[in-house]
Design a protein around this motif. Structure first.
Motif, PDB file in Angstrom:
ATOM      1  N   THR A  44     -91.249 -97.779-108.179  1.00 66.16           N
ATOM      2  CA  THR A  44     -90.685 -98.884-108.951  1.00 66.16           C
ATOM      3  C   THR A  44     -91.773 -99.772-109.557  1.00 66.16           C
ATOM      4  O   THR A  44     -92.905 -99.821-109.057  1.00 66.16           O
ATOM      5  N   TYR A  45     -91.411-100.474-110.607  1.00 59.13           N
ATOM      6  CA  TYR A  45     -92.338-101.386-111.270  1.00 59.13           C
ATOM      7  C   TYR A  45     -92.856-102.436-110.279  1.00 59.13           C
ATOM      8  O   TYR A  45     -94.048-102.708-110.215  1.00 59.13           O
ATOM      9  N   ALA A  46     -91.961-103.001-109.484  1.00 58.94           N
ATOM     10  CA  ALA A  46     -92.343-104.055-108.533  1.00 58.94           C
ATOM     11  C   ALA A  46     -93.315-103.556-107.474  1.00 58.94           C
ATOM     12  O   ALA A  46     -94.048-104.348-106.886  1.00 58.94           O
ATOM     13  N   ARG A  47     -93.343-102.257-107.273  1.00 57.05           N
ATOM     14  CA  ARG A  47     -94.238-101.676-106.275  1.00 57.05           C
ATOM     15  C   ARG A  47     -95.428-100.976-106.925  1.00 57.05           C
ATOM     16  O   ARG A  47     -96.050-100.104-106.332  1.00 57.05           O
ATOM     17  N   GLY A  48     -95.711-101.362-108.171  1.00 59.12           N
ATOM     18  CA  GLY A  48     -96.888-100.857-108.851  1.00 59.12           C
ATOM     19  C   GLY A  48     -96.689 -99.576-109.647  1.00 59.12           C
ATOM     20  O   GLY A  48     -97.659 -98.941-110.045  1.00 59.12           O
ATOM     21  N   GLY A  49     -95.444 -99.212-109.901  1.00 56.11           N
ATOM     22  CA  GLY A  49     -95.155 -97.985-110.639  1.00 56.11           C
ATOM     23  C   GLY A  49     -95.664 -98.032-112.071  1.00 56.11           C
ATOM     24  O   GLY A  49     -95.590 -99.056-112.746  1.00 56.11           O
ATOM     25  N   GLU A  50     -96.190 -96.914-112.523  1.00 50.55           N
ATOM     26  CA  GLU A  50     -96.744 -96.804-113.871  1.00 50.55           C
ATOM     27  C   GLU A  50     -95.651 -96.592-114.901  1.00 50.55           C
ATOM     28  O   GLU A  50     -94.588 -96.056-114.608  1.00 50.55           O
ATOM     29  N   ALA A  51     -95.958 -96.974-116.125  1.00 50.99           N
ATOM     30  CA  ALA A  51     -95.081 -96.711-117.269  1.00 50.99           C
ATOM     31  C   ALA A  51     -95.482 -95.367-117.861  1.00 50.99           C
ATOM     32  O   ALA A  51     -95.973 -95.268-118.979  1.00 50.99           O
ATOM     33  N   SER A  52     -95.278 -94.307-117.061  1.00 50.75           N
ATOM     34  CA  SER A  52     -95.648 -92.966-117.491  1.00 50.75           C
ATOM     35  C   SER A  52     -94.413 -92.082-117.551  1.00 50.75           C
ATOM     36  O   SER A  52     -93.409 -92.354-116.880  1.00 50.75           O
ATOM     37  N   VAL A  53     -94.498 -91.013-118.322  1.00 52.79           N
ATOM     38  CA  VAL A  53     -93.365 -90.093-118.466  1.00 52.79           C
ATOM     39  C   VAL A  53     -92.939 -89.563-117.099  1.00 52.79           C
ATOM     40  O   VAL A  53     -91.745 -89.465-116.806  1.00 52.79           O
ATOM     41  N   GLY A  54     -93.885 -89.268-116.236  1.00 52.60           N
ATOM     42  CA  GLY A  54     -93.563 -88.727-114.928  1.00 52.60           C
ATOM     43  C   GLY A  54     -92.906 -89.712-113.977  1.00 52.60           C
ATOM     44  O   GLY A  54     -92.285 -89.311-112.998  1.00 52.60           O
ATOM     45  N   ASN A  55     -93.031 -91.017-114.240  1.00 53.39           N
ATOM     46  CA  ASN A  55     -92.477 -92.035-113.354  1.00 53.39           C
ATOM     47  C   ASN A  55     -91.227 -92.698-113.928  1.00 53.39           C
ATOM     48  O   ASN A  55     -90.672 -93.597-113.308  1.00 53.39           O
ATOM     49  N   LEU A  56     -90.805 -92.277-115.103  1.00 49.68           N
ATOM     50  CA  LEU A  56     -89.663 -92.910-115.764  1.00 49.68           C
ATOM     51  C   LEU A  56     -88.549 -91.911-115.997  1.00 49.68           C
ATOM     52  O   LEU A  56     -88.794 -90.712-116.132  1.00 49.68           O
ATOM     53  N   ARG A  57     -87.325 -92.426-116.067  1.00 47.01           N
ATOM     54  CA  ARG A  57     -86.175 -91.591-116.402  1.00 47.01           C
ATOM     55  C   ARG A  57     -85.133 -92.468-117.087  1.00 47.01           C
ATOM     56  O   ARG A  57     -85.152 -93.686-116.947  1.00 47.01           O
ATOM     57  N   LEU A  58     -84.217 -91.841-117.810  1.00 42.64           N
ATOM     58  CA  LEU A  58     -83.115 -92.569-118.434  1.00 42.64           C
ATOM     59  C   LEU A  58     -81.967 -92.669-117.444  1.00 42.64           C
ATOM     60  O   LEU A  58     -81.642 -91.694-116.752  1.00 42.64           O
ATOM     61  N   THR A  59     -81.361 -93.855-117.367  1.00 42.88           N
ATOM     62  CA  THR A  59     -80.171 -94.044-116.552  1.00 42.88           C
ATOM     63  C   THR A  59     -79.196 -94.942-117.293  1.00 42.88           C
ATOM     64  O   THR A  59     -79.600 -95.785-118.099  1.00 42.88           O
ATOM     65  N   CYS A  60     -77.924 -94.760-117.005  1.00 48.10           N
ATOM     66  CA  CYS A  60     -76.925 -95.700-117.504  1.00 48.10           C
ATOM     67  C   CYS A  60     -77.036 -96.963-116.644  1.00 48.10           C
ATOM     68  O   CYS A  60     -77.725 -96.976-115.616  1.00 48.10           O
ATOM     69  N   ARG A  61     -76.386 -98.015-117.045  1.00 44.98           N
ATOM     70  CA  ARG A  61     -76.481 -99.275-116.309  1.00 44.98           C
ATOM     71  C   ARG A  61     -76.024 -99.115-114.852  1.00 44.98           C
ATOM     72  O   ARG A  61     -76.639 -99.631-113.922  1.00 44.98           O
ATOM     73  N   ALA A  62     -74.921 -98.402-114.650  1.00 40.83           N
ATOM     74  CA  ALA A  62     -74.383 -98.235-113.300  1.00 40.83           C
ATOM     75  C   ALA A  62     -75.356 -97.491-112.390  1.00 40.83           C
ATOM     76  O   ALA A  62     -75.563 -97.877-111.233  1.00 40.83           O
ATOM     77  N   HIS A  63     -75.980 -96.436-112.908  1.00 42.98           N
ATOM     78  CA  HIS A  63     -76.899 -95.673-112.067  1.00 42.98           C
ATOM     79  C   HIS A  63     -78.243 -96.386-111.906  1.00 42.98           C
ATOM     80  O   HIS A  63     -78.914 -96.225-110.878  1.00 42.98           O
ATOM     81  N   ASN A  64     -78.642 -97.195-112.873  1.00 43.23           N
ATOM     82  CA  ASN A  64     -79.835 -98.018-112.707  1.00 43.23           C
ATOM     83  C   ASN A  64     -79.600 -98.983-111.539  1.00 43.23           C
ATOM     84  O   ASN A  64     -80.460 -99.151-110.668  1.00 43.23           O
ATOM     85  N   GLN A  65     -78.411 -99.595-111.503  1.00 47.78           N
ATOM     86  CA  GLN A  65     -78.064-100.500-110.405  1.00 47.78           C
ATOM     87  C   GLN A  65     -78.014 -99.739-109.075  1.00 47.78           C
ATOM     88  O   GLN A  65     -78.497-100.214-108.052  1.00 47.78           O
ATOM     89  N   PHE A  66     -77.454 -98.543-109.083  1.00 45.03           N
ATOM     90  CA  PHE A  66     -77.384 -97.700-107.888  1.00 45.03           C
ATOM     91  C   PHE A  66     -78.788 -97.428-107.333  1.00 45.03           C
ATOM     92  O   PHE A  66     -79.030 -97.589-106.132  1.00 45.03           O
ATOM     93  N   TYR A  67     -79.710 -97.031-108.214  1.00 46.88           N
ATOM     94  CA  TYR A  67     -81.083 -96.762-107.772  1.00 46.88           C
ATOM     95  C   TYR A  67     -81.762 -98.035-107.262  1.00 46.88           C
ATOM     96  O   TYR A  67     -82.501 -98.005-106.279  1.00 46.88           O
ATOM     97  N   ALA A  68     -81.508 -99.162-107.934  1.00 41.90           N
ATOM     98  CA  ALA A  68     -82.109-100.425-107.493  1.00 41.90           C
ATOM     99  C   ALA A  68     -81.623-100.783-106.089  1.00 41.90           C
ATOM    100  O   ALA A  68     -82.407-101.236-105.245  1.00 41.90           O
ATOM    101  N   GLU A  69     -80.339-100.560-105.829  1.00 38.75           N
ATOM    102  CA  GLU A  69     -79.812-100.836-104.491  1.00 38.75           C
ATOM    103  C   GLU A  69     -80.417 -99.897-103.451  1.00 38.75           C
ATOM    104  O   GLU A  69     -80.659-100.305-102.315  1.00 38.75           O
ATOM    105  N   GLN A  70     -80.685 -98.664-103.824  1.00 41.56           N
ATOM    106  CA  GLN A  70     -81.349 -97.734-102.903  1.00 41.56           C
ATOM    107  C   GLN A  70     -82.782 -98.189-102.622  1.00 41.56           C
ATOM    108  O   GLN A  70     -83.251 -98.117-101.494  1.00 41.56           O
ATOM    109  N   ASP A  71     -83.472 -98.636-103.676  1.00 44.53           N
ATOM    110  CA  ASP A  71     -84.875 -99.028-103.538  1.00 44.53           C
ATOM    111  C   ASP A  71     -85.060-100.346-102.791  1.00 44.53           C
ATOM    112  O   ASP A  71     -86.001-100.491-102.008  1.00 44.53           O
ATOM    113  N   TYR A  72     -84.192-101.329-103.058  1.00 47.20           N
ATOM    114  CA  TYR A  72     -84.400-102.684-102.535  1.00 47.20           C
ATOM    115  C   TYR A  72     -83.319-103.174-101.580  1.00 47.20           C
ATOM    116  O   TYR A  72     -83.483-104.216-100.962  1.00 47.20           O
ATOM    117  N   GLY A  73     -82.207-102.472-101.503  1.00 51.94           N
ATOM    118  CA  GLY A  73     -81.105-102.898-100.646  1.00 51.94           C
ATOM    119  C   GLY A  73     -80.031-103.621-101.437  1.00 51.94           C
ATOM    120  O   GLY A  73     -80.320-104.339-102.395  1.00 51.94           O
TER     121      GLY A  73
END
Length: 104
Positions: A44-73
């Motif tokens: 994640t960006y907050a944990r020093g993640g790079e803005a690189s093709v290998g570290n990024l993916r497209l998500t819809c708003r709902a799945h972006n929120q889903f991943y954020a909840e997995q990452d941070y609670g």
């Protein structure tokens, strides 16, 4: 900064075919194509993640929120969302002159 170079965004968009990249446990890919967001997935960006093709993916708003909840609670994300909404809300301070002007 949160800046992601346009070249990287274009490459991520092309790789993910302009579609949310979330795949369910049953192997079904999310079909959302509108309003997709670039999400730091590997690290994640907050944990020093790079803005690189290998570290990024497209998500819809709902799945972006889903991943954020997995990452941070869930609780942390709920609190962050509440704080963001409160900061954007216009002040509703009591002003006696406004009440009088409305005939109150």
């Amino acid at each position: 900064s949160r800046y992601i170079p346009r070249k990287v965004v274009r490459e991520v968009y092309a790789r993910d075919q302009g579609q949310c990249s979330f795949v369910s446990a049953a192997g079904r890919r999310c079909s959302a194509r509108g309003f997709v967001e670039v999400h730091h997935h590997g690290r994640t960006y907050a944990r020093g993640g790079e803005a690189s093709v290998g570290n990024l993916r497209l998500t819809c708003r709902a799945h972006n929120q889903f991943y954020a909840e997995q990452d941070y609670g869930r609780g942390f994300m709920r609190d962050r969302l509440r704080d963001a909404v409160i900061q954007k809300r216009p002040s509703r301070a009591f002003v006696p002159e406004q009440v009088a002007a409305r005939g109150g």
